[in-house]
Write a protein that holds these residues in place. Sequence first.
Motif, PDB file in Angstrom:
ATOM      1  N   HIS A  95       0.817  -1.217   0.000  1.00 43.10           N
ATOM      2  CA  HIS A  95       0.000   0.000   0.000  1.00 43.10           C
ATOM      3  C   HIS A  95       0.850   1.267   0.000  1.00 43.10           C
ATOM      4  CE1 HIS A  95      -2.988  -2.911   0.779  1.00 43.10           C
ATOM      5  NE2 HIS A  95      -2.970  -2.893   2.086  1.00 43.10           N
ATOM      6  N   LYS A 101      -2.859   1.960  -6.599  1.00 42.28           N
ATOM      7  CA  LYS A 101      -4.161   1.567  -6.048  1.00 42.28           C
ATOM      8  C   LYS A 101      -4.880   0.561  -6.943  1.00 42.28           C
ATOM      9  CE  LYS A 101      -5.049   5.837  -3.447  1.00 42.28           C
ATOM     10  NZ  LYS A 101      -6.028   6.932  -3.184  1.00 42.28           N
ATOM     11  N   ASN A 150      -0.648  -6.089  -5.230  1.00 45.08           N
ATOM     12  CA  ASN A 150      -0.716  -4.828  -5.960  1.00 45.08           C
ATOM     13  C   ASN A 150      -0.170  -5.000  -7.366  1.00 45.08           C
ATOM     14  OD1 ASN A 150       2.076  -4.819  -5.761  1.00 45.08           O
ATOM     15  ND2 ASN A 150       2.211  -2.965  -4.531  1.00 45.08           N
ATOM     16  N   ILE A 179      -7.444  -1.519   2.235  1.00 43.97           N
ATOM     17  CA  ILE A 179      -6.764  -0.867   1.119  1.00 43.97           C
ATOM     18  C   ILE A 179      -7.301   0.548   0.961  1.00 43.97           C
ATOM     19  CG2 ILE A 179      -6.293  -3.042  -0.051  1.00 43.97           C
ATOM     20  CD1 ILE A 179      -8.656  -2.629  -1.825  1.00 43.97           C
ATOM     21  N   SER A 183      -9.395   2.390  -4.555  1.00 40.95           N
ATOM     22  CA  SER A 183      -8.653   1.274  -5.126  1.00 40.95           C
ATOM     23  C   SER A 183      -9.532   0.456  -6.058  1.00 40.95           C
ATOM     24  CB  SER A 183      -8.122   0.362  -4.009  1.00 40.95           C
ATOM     25  OG  SER A 183      -7.179   1.038  -3.207  1.00 40.95           O
TER      26      SER A 183
END
Length: 275
Positions: A95, A101, A150, A179, A183
């Motif tokens: 993150h 994102k 991610n 998150i 996102s």
Amino acid sequence: MDIEITAFYCVCDDLLKSLNYQDHSQCRMSAAEVMTAALTAAAFFGGDHEESCNFLNEYRYIPRMISKSRFSRRLAGIPEFVWRGLADWLASAAHGVDSLKIYIADSFPVPVCQNIRIKRCKIYNEECFRGYIASQRKYFYGLKVHVLMNESGVPAEIVLSHGSCSDISSAFHGFSLQIPSGSVIVADKAYNDYPLEDSLMERGIHLMPLRKKNSKRKRDRFVENGIKFIRKRIESAFSVIKQRFPAHIHAVTHQGFELKVFLFVLAYGIEKAMF
């Protein structure tokens, strides 16, 4: 390899200090060194702890190595909250400020034995561990590893489930989904769930799975192609992780089997986060 081993130790040592974890005063080998040896085994020796320990001792990474049986007891004695803390460290790396994102959700199977040996399996003996691999049109007996990572390939969340567990109706709800707002989570067709999409939208999270042919919420084909392109990242990551698995993961208990599987994903994640 030298850089990766050093990174494993630094991450583990810093984590244990942040958790105020104290080794016994008479311990010959620290918990950070035990964790480093286990992660090194997952990254370079197919999960073989003995081979990893011999290598680390021979090349003086860990000069005060303990016996194989003692190492196994020390590794089993590391509390679950420590491993979860390591997973949380990975999540914070996923993150990070450089993240776009964009996250990808998917799963892969880890058989504990061949189907013909299911009746003799001592680690698991319940029908719920029998799962189906749709892409290969075959059954397996073991675990499923569910990963949310991610766009750079760093795992943000890792969940282990029994083989028959559904990706969307069961496993996806195991993700905490801590998150950032805004996102986007891309996934395959198994993650189509309109109520869940609406619920996540209220939290500012966009779940965008590939649509089925009979979907009532069809998308433009360019969007679908974009989702397919992004999903290649997690497919490549799974390919790398599974290449590190040995033909058979040696374990005596289900806790040991699950820990080894967890370590394969953790080792890959730390490498991606650090390098």
